[in-house]
Design a protein around this motif. Structure first.
Motif, PDB file in Angstrom:
ATOM      1  N   HIS A  43      -1.140   8.260  -3.895  1.00 29.09           N
ATOM      2  CA  HIS A  43      -2.395   8.143  -3.058  1.00 29.09           C
ATOM      3  C   HIS A  43      -1.836   7.644  -1.726  1.00 29.09           C
ATOM      4  O   HIS A  43      -1.048   6.705  -1.479  1.00 29.09           O
ATOM      5  CB  HIS A  43      -3.144   7.098  -3.737  1.00 29.09           C
ATOM      6  CG  HIS A  43      -3.748   7.523  -4.834  1.00 29.09           C
ATOM      7  ND1 HIS A  43      -4.750   8.074  -5.024  1.00 29.09           N
ATOM      8  CD2 HIS A  43      -3.264   7.037  -6.153  1.00 29.09           C
ATOM      9  CE1 HIS A  43      -5.254   8.238  -6.279  1.00 29.09           C
ATOM     10  NE2 HIS A  43      -4.198   7.620  -7.252  1.00 29.09           N
ATOM     11  N   LEU A  44      -2.472   8.129  -0.526  1.00 28.95           N
ATOM     12  CA  LEU A  44      -2.282   7.920   0.745  1.00 28.95           C
ATOM     13  C   LEU A  44      -3.179   7.117   1.283  1.00 28.95           C
ATOM     14  O   LEU A  44      -4.478   7.490   1.409  1.00 28.95           O
ATOM     15  CB  LEU A  44      -2.122   9.100   1.690  1.00 28.95           C
ATOM     16  CG  LEU A  44      -0.771  10.150   1.242  1.00 28.95           C
ATOM     17  CD1 LEU A  44      -0.726  11.332   2.200  1.00 28.95           C
ATOM     18  CD2 LEU A  44       0.393   9.491   1.337  1.00 28.95           C
TER      19      LEU A  44
ATOM     20  N   PHE B 296       0.154  -6.377   1.647  1.00 27.49           N
ATOM     21  CA  PHE B 296       1.219  -5.644   1.947  1.00 27.49           C
ATOM     22  C   PHE B 296       1.496  -5.175   3.329  1.00 27.49           C
ATOM     23  O   PHE B 296       2.493  -5.492   3.982  1.00 27.49           O
ATOM     24  CB  PHE B 296       1.487  -4.435   0.771  1.00 27.49           C
ATOM     25  CG  PHE B 296       2.700  -3.804   1.106  1.00 27.49           C
ATOM     26  CD1 PHE B 296       3.827  -4.437   0.616  1.00 27.49           C
ATOM     27  CD2 PHE B 296       2.713  -2.431   1.608  1.00 27.49           C
ATOM     28  CE1 PHE B 296       4.924  -3.664   0.670  1.00 27.49           C
ATOM     29  CE2 PHE B 296       4.103  -1.962   1.842  1.00 27.49           C
ATOM     30  CZ  PHE B 296       5.046  -2.406   1.152  1.00 27.49           C
ATOM     31  N   ALA B 297       0.318  -4.612   3.886  1.00 28.62           N
ATOM     32  CA  ALA B 297       0.434  -4.161   5.220  1.00 28.62           C
ATOM     33  C   ALA B 297       0.401  -5.129   5.928  1.00 28.62           C
ATOM     34  O   ALA B 297       1.306  -5.088   7.161  1.00 28.62           O
ATOM     35  CB  ALA B 297      -0.925  -3.250   5.494  1.00 28.62           C
ATOM     36  N   GLN B 298      -0.197  -6.138   5.937  1.00 26.23           N
ATOM     37  CA  GLN B 298      -0.084  -7.506   6.776  1.00 26.23           C
ATOM     38  C   GLN B 298       1.210  -8.151   6.851  1.00 26.23           C
ATOM     39  O   GLN B 298       1.926  -8.369   8.249  1.00 26.23           O
ATOM     40  CB  GLN B 298      -0.908  -8.557   6.472  1.00 26.23           C
ATOM     41  CG  GLN B 298      -0.899  -9.807   7.188  1.00 26.23           C
ATOM     42  CD  GLN B 298      -1.860 -11.196   6.373  1.00 26.23           C
ATOM     43  OE1 GLN B 298      -3.028 -11.055   6.828  1.00 26.23           O
ATOM     44  NE2 GLN B 298      -1.301 -12.076   5.923  1.00 26.23           N
ATOM     45  N   SER B 299       1.767  -8.240   5.747  1.00 20.74           N
ATOM     46  CA  SER B 299       3.257  -8.465   5.782  1.00 20.74           C
ATOM     47  C   SER B 299       4.303  -7.631   6.373  1.00 20.74           C
ATOM     48  O   SER B 299       5.044  -8.051   6.993  1.00 20.74           O
ATOM     49  CB  SER B 299       3.826  -8.568   4.140  1.00 20.74           C
ATOM     50  OG  SER B 299       3.177  -9.661   3.464  1.00 20.74           O
TER      51      SER B 299
ATOM     52  N   TRP C 135      -9.190  -4.973  -6.687  1.00 20.99           N
ATOM     53  CA  TRP C 135      -7.950  -5.832  -6.328  1.00 20.99           C
ATOM     54  C   TRP C 135      -6.661  -5.082  -5.680  1.00 20.99           C
ATOM     55  O   TRP C 135      -5.993  -5.545  -4.938  1.00 20.99           O
ATOM     56  CB  TRP C 135      -7.542  -6.251  -7.616  1.00 20.99           C
ATOM     57  CG  TRP C 135      -8.475  -7.694  -7.724  1.00 20.99           C
ATOM     58  CD1 TRP C 135      -9.363  -7.676  -8.979  1.00 20.99           C
ATOM     59  CD2 TRP C 135      -8.664  -8.881  -7.333  1.00 20.99           C
ATOM     60  NE1 TRP C 135     -10.120  -8.496  -9.094  1.00 20.99           N
ATOM     61  CE2 TRP C 135      -9.892  -9.461  -7.867  1.00 20.99           C
ATOM     62  CE3 TRP C 135      -8.270  -9.402  -6.166  1.00 20.99           C
ATOM     63  CZ2 TRP C 135     -10.313 -10.808  -7.715  1.00 20.99           C
ATOM     64  CZ3 TRP C 135      -8.537 -10.728  -5.630  1.00 20.99           C
ATOM     65  CH2 TRP C 135      -9.526 -11.505  -6.424  1.00 20.99           C
ATOM     66  N   SER C 136      -6.709  -3.754  -6.132  1.00 17.41           N
ATOM     67  CA  SER C 136      -5.546  -2.956  -5.469  1.00 17.41           C
ATOM     68  C   SER C 136      -5.800  -2.719  -3.881  1.00 17.41           C
ATOM     69  O   SER C 136      -4.663  -3.089  -3.112  1.00 17.41           O
ATOM     70  CB  SER C 136      -5.514  -1.450  -6.006  1.00 17.41           C
ATOM     71  OG  SER C 136      -5.275  -1.499  -7.492  1.00 17.41           O
ATOM     72  N   ILE C 137      -6.865  -2.587  -3.499  1.00 16.98           N
ATOM     73  CA  ILE C 137      -7.179  -2.459  -2.070  1.00 16.98           C
ATOM     74  C   ILE C 137      -6.891  -3.645  -1.286  1.00 16.98           C
ATOM     75  O   ILE C 137      -6.284  -3.790  -0.406  1.00 16.98           O
ATOM     76  CB  ILE C 137      -8.841  -2.030  -1.673  1.00 16.98           C
ATOM     77  CG1 ILE C 137      -8.795  -0.717  -2.512  1.00 16.98           C
ATOM     78  CG2 ILE C 137      -8.933  -1.930  -0.242  1.00 16.98           C
ATOM     79  CD1 ILE C 137      -8.181   0.354  -1.719  1.00 16.98           C
TER      80      ILE C 137
END
Length: 85
Positions: free
Chosen positions: A51-52, A12-15, A4-6
């Motif tokens: 984490h990166l 988030f990246a899409q936003s 779920w975190s992924i």
């Protein structure tokens, strides 16, 4: 991180990408960032406790560059969506 975190990271990246596009900026997702965590942490001063996962380059696109004029062919939605009525 959980599955779920992924999923959350993707949303988030899409936003971020959509917000950048809304103000005329281009973006590029860079998952390769996670392959060089030590160099990235050193350059940006990021602690090892973080984490990166991915990077997002954001800037003004050069709309005249040949690579930015490419239009891929798209399949219709009916080829990969099952409609339920």
């Amino acid at each position: 991180l959980s599955s779920w975190s992924i999923f959350d990271i993707g949303l988030f990246a899409q936003s971020i990408i959509l917000a950048a596009h809304a103000v005329g900026l281009g973006s590029c997702l860079q998952a390769t960032l996670a392959s060089y965590p030590d160099a990235i942490r050193k350059f940006f001063g990021i602690p090892k406790t973080k984490h990166l996962i991915l990077g997002i380059s954001i800037g003004y696109p050069n709309l005249k560059a040949p690579i930015n004029t490419y239009q891929s062919e798209r399949v219709s939605l009916d080829n990969f969506v099952q409609w339920q009525t």
